[in-house]
Design a protein around this motif. Structure first.
Motif, PDB file in Angstrom:
ATOM      1  N   UNK A   1      -1.101  13.006  12.153  1.00  9.58           N
ATOM      2  CA  UNK A   1      -1.965  12.122  11.376  1.00  9.58           C
ATOM      3  C   UNK A   1      -1.795  10.676  11.835  1.00  9.58           C
ATOM      4  N   UNK A   2      -0.578  10.252  12.075  1.00 13.73           N
ATOM      5  CA  UNK A   2      -0.353   8.877  12.523  1.00 13.73           C
ATOM      6  C   UNK A   2      -0.878   8.657  13.936  1.00 13.73           C
ATOM      7  N   UNK A   3      -0.778   9.666  14.791  1.00 14.79           N
ATOM      8  CA  UNK A   3      -1.356   9.553  16.127  1.00 14.79           C
ATOM      9  C   UNK A   3      -2.878   9.430  16.038  1.00 14.79           C
ATOM     10  N   UNK A   4      -3.483  10.165  15.123  1.00 15.61           N
ATOM     11  CA  UNK A   4      -4.927  10.077  14.915  1.00 15.61           C
ATOM     12  C   UNK A   4      -5.303   8.699  14.381  1.00 15.61           C
TER      13      UNK A   4
ATOM     14  N   UNK B   1       7.030  -2.211  12.506  1.00 14.51           N
ATOM     15  CA  UNK B   1       6.947  -0.763  12.711  1.00 14.51           C
ATOM     16  C   UNK B   1       6.584  -0.124  11.375  1.00 14.51           C
ATOM     17  N   UNK B   2       5.557   0.707  11.376  1.00 14.85           N
ATOM     18  CA  UNK B   2       5.056   1.264  10.117  1.00 14.85           C
ATOM     19  C   UNK B   2       4.394   2.608  10.382  1.00 14.85           C
ATOM     20  N   UNK B   3       4.095   3.337   9.306  1.00 16.87           N
ATOM     21  CA  UNK B   3       3.412   4.626   9.451  1.00 16.87           C
ATOM     22  C   UNK B   3       2.861   5.054   8.090  1.00 16.87           C
ATOM     23  N   UNK B   4       1.957   5.998   8.144  1.00 18.38           N
ATOM     24  CA  UNK B   4       1.455   6.619   6.931  1.00 18.38           C
ATOM     25  C   UNK B   4       2.506   7.547   6.345  1.00 18.38           C
ATOM     26  N   UNK B   5       2.571   7.591   5.024  1.00 18.57           N
ATOM     27  CA  UNK B   5       3.436   8.565   4.343  1.00 18.57           C
ATOM     28  C   UNK B   5       2.634   9.853   4.185  1.00 18.57           C
ATOM     29  N   UNK B   6       2.871  10.809   5.033  1.00 23.20           N
ATOM     30  CA  UNK B   6       2.188  12.096   4.928  1.00 23.20           C
ATOM     31  C   UNK B   6       3.215  13.195   5.099  1.00 23.20           C
TER      32      UNK B   6
ATOM     33  N   UNK C   1       0.853  -1.190   0.000  1.00 27.19           N
ATOM     34  CA  UNK C   1       0.000   0.000   0.000  1.00 27.19           C
ATOM     35  C   UNK C   1       0.887   1.237   0.000  1.00 27.19           C
ATOM     36  N   UNK C   2       0.838   2.021  -1.075  1.00 25.00           N
ATOM     37  CA  UNK C   2       1.774   3.146  -1.192  1.00 25.00           C
ATOM     38  C   UNK C   2       1.445   4.294  -0.255  1.00 25.00           C
ATOM     39  N   UNK C   3       0.349   4.208   0.486  1.00 26.33           N
ATOM     40  CA  UNK C   3       0.068   5.225   1.506  1.00 26.33           C
ATOM     41  C   UNK C   3       0.900   4.998   2.761  1.00 26.33           C
ATOM     42  N   UNK C   4       1.392   3.773   2.927  1.00 28.14           N
ATOM     43  CA  UNK C   4       2.128   3.387   4.128  1.00 28.14           C
ATOM     44  C   UNK C   4       3.586   3.110   3.805  1.00 28.14           C
ATOM     45  N   UNK C   5       4.385   3.060   4.848  1.00 27.60           N
ATOM     46  CA  UNK C   5       5.771   2.631   4.719  1.00 27.60           C
ATOM     47  C   UNK C   5       6.188   1.865   5.962  1.00 27.60           C
ATOM     48  N   UNK C   6       7.113   0.921   5.761  1.00 25.21           N
ATOM     49  CA  UNK C   6       7.742   0.245   6.887  1.00 25.21           C
ATOM     50  C   UNK C   6       8.820   1.157   7.435  1.00 25.21           C
ATOM     51  N   UNK C   7       8.859   1.300   8.762  1.00 28.09           N
ATOM     52  CA  UNK C   7       9.785   2.253   9.371  1.00 28.09           C
ATOM     53  C   UNK C   7      11.097   1.623   9.798  1.00 28.09           C
TER      54      UNK C   7
ATOM     55  N   UNK D   1       6.945   9.765  14.515  1.00 27.99           N
ATOM     56  CA  UNK D   1       5.899   8.974  15.164  1.00 27.99           C
ATOM     57  C   UNK D   1       5.649   7.716  14.339  1.00 27.99           C
ATOM     58  N   UNK D   2       5.707   6.575  14.997  1.00 24.02           N
ATOM     59  CA  UNK D   2       5.648   5.288  14.304  1.00 24.02           C
ATOM     60  C   UNK D   2       4.731   4.341  15.048  1.00 24.02           C
ATOM     61  N   UNK D   3       3.894   3.621  14.309  1.00 21.84           N
ATOM     62  CA  UNK D   3       3.003   2.629  14.901  1.00 21.84           C
ATOM     63  C   UNK D   3       3.713   1.287  14.991  1.00 21.84           C
TER      64      UNK D   3
END
Length: 482
Positions: free
Chosen positions: A423-426, A411-416, A396-402, A448-450
């Motif tokens: 945005x990732x906290x939300x 560990x991953x997050x949105x690419x924004x 999914x190109x909206x996300x990236x592995x961190x 910030x990383x999930x």
């Protein structure tokens, strides 16, 4: 009139009721919200202000467990619990703890509970063989293992032993004008700083060593530079804590290079593998332990990923005499012939507290119930489920592995853009707010990383897929696009 003690027959009846309650709880976990939506103080407000005057039956207690307690828990055994690191338990572990509680022995000395000590020694040798640890950690050598309550305690006693060695036993003496230093990566666990403070090294006693931006692992060149700077300032490097599986991202510090530096300068090397050490039960994952032959001490937590309920940290030293010299105190009331003979292990000398529970029993139950192949299957399943989730992120190109994901944490997050953290906290709040899953966060590369950590024995592909579906839906809503 006061309630009488519970006799064996009453205990048998009540025990069956409690075991049934636990089995029902496990059976219904998947239908419960992972976390409670109640505000702080809700349970306290629901409880009476004082204990009952007359005793109550077990059934009344179990009823209140259902009505008051379990709805206000974070359910760590839930198949949708992906937060922090796993804190597994299992049926055999619970039964082992039950037996330990029923025996009620005090294992501070060999003389106070011989089988408690000897079973623990053998269990730590079994584990050392299961993980293929260096021979220097086995009990038939100068080393050996012990069960601590947590990796935090293991780090503390390793720090105390390291200070004892570095100072020639004088680090606590008044008038010794020398500052001792500890070193770990910027992703080292907070318990390292706490251990240094308890040991008297002060708030600046730990040097945080830079990590490689790609691997998030400690940089050996930065470690050497920090050691050299402290030596030049007249400070004495005492201990390096390297990590196999850091809390933020499960990075693996390069032990071969770090170990060689410690050997060169005569510094104690403690290896903290609290979470990821369990992976070494699988031969294909033992690459993470390369360089462990340099270590003076090592620990991992069976209570994280090896199906053994908290508290159970397995801790080994290469030379037990250094640990014992640092910690032993012998009051007259504990003197006995077995200890004086030198033929036995007294585990009170391997830890901070005096008393100790019969924790080896739950480990014994787990190892015998699952066997080597059962434990390997559990670890491999977690790694495979994490890889399945990582593939969803990668596609999914909206996300990236961190960060890399060698074990069962992703560990991953949105690419924004500029609002990445917010945005990732939300995103995390929305997904956790469903009550179906629970993830946590960290910072990787100061962003910030999930984190999604797989570990529950009940977690299956469907639960990992549900976590991704919830993330996908929340991301679509947040970003306003499909």
């Amino acid at each position: 009139m006061s309630a009488p003690h519970m006799d064996p027959d009453e205990f048998r009846r009540a025990g069956h009721a409690v075991v049934d309650w636990i089995a029902d709880y496990w059976t219904t976990l998947g239908q419960r919200p992972v976390t409670s939506a109640d505000p702080p103080g809700a349970l306290a407000a629901a409880l009476p202000a004082a204990p009952p005057t007359a005793g109550e039956p077990v059934e009344a207690v179990l009823a209140d467990l259902d009505a008051l307690v379990t709805p206000r828990l974070t359910h760590w055994q839930h198949p949708g619990f992906f937060g922090y690191f796993p804190a597994n338990t299992s049926g055999p572990s619970v039964l082992g703890d039950l037996v330990s509680s029923g025996l009620g022995v005090q294992g501070m000395l060999w003389a106070t509970a011989p089988a408690c000590t000897e079973l623990e020694t053998v269990m730590l040798d079994w584990l050392a063989g299961l993980l293929d640890l260096p021979q220097r950690f086995r009990s038939h050598t100068r080393g050996g293992g012990v069960i601590q309550d947590s990796a935090s305690s293991a780090t503390l006693v390793a720090t105390l032993a390291a200070l004892h060695r570095a100072s020639g036993g004088r680090w606590r003496d008044h008038g010794v004008d020398r500052r001792y230093r500890a070193y770990t990566s910027t992703h080292g666990h907070s318990s390292i700083e706490k251990a240094a403070r308890i040991a008297g090294l002060g708030g600046e006693g730990v040097r945080a060593v830079e990590v490689d931006p790609d691997t998030q692992a400690m940089r050996p060149d930065a470690l050497r530079a920090a050691i050299e700077a402290d030596r030049a300032a007249g400070d004495l490097p005492a201990i390096v804590v390297a990590t196999i599986g850091t809390t933020s991202s499960t990075a693996v510090d390069p032990l071969p290079q770090i170990g060689a530096i410690c050997a060169e300068y005569g510094i104690w090397l403690h290896v903290d593998a609290a979470y990821a050490g369990a992976a070494a039960v699988c031969p294909e994952l033992r690459w993470s332990h390369a360089g462990l032959e340099y270590a003076d001490s090592y620990c991992f937590d069976p209570h994280k990923w090896l199906l053994t309920g908290f508290d159970c940290d397995a801790f080994w030293v290469a030379d037990r005499s250094e640990l014992i010299e640092a910690l032993t105190v012998m009051p007259e009331f504990l003197r006995n012939a077995a200890t004086e003979s030198g033929a036995v292990i007294d585990y009170r000398d391997w830890q901070v507290p005096l008393g100790r529970r019969f924790r080896a029993l739950k480990l014994w139950f787990v190892l015998r119930w699952y066997g080597v192949e059962g434990l390997r299957a559990h670890i491999r399943r977690g790694v495979a489920l994490a890889a399945r989730f990582a593939e969803r992120v990668r596609a999914d190109d909206r996300f990236e592995l961190a960060a890399p994901h060698p074990f069962s944490l992703v560990c991953f997050r949105l690419r924004v853009g500029a609002e990445l953290d917010a945005v990732n906290a939300d995103l995390l709040a929305r997904v956790n707010g469903t009550g179906r899953v629970h993830l946590t966060h960290t910072r990787v590369g100061d962003r910030y990383t999930l984190r999604l950590a797989v570990g529950s024995p009940q977690t299956a592909e469907a639960h990992v897929d549900e976590a991704w579906r919830l993330l996908d839906e929340a991301a679509t809503d947040l970003l306003g696009k499909g």
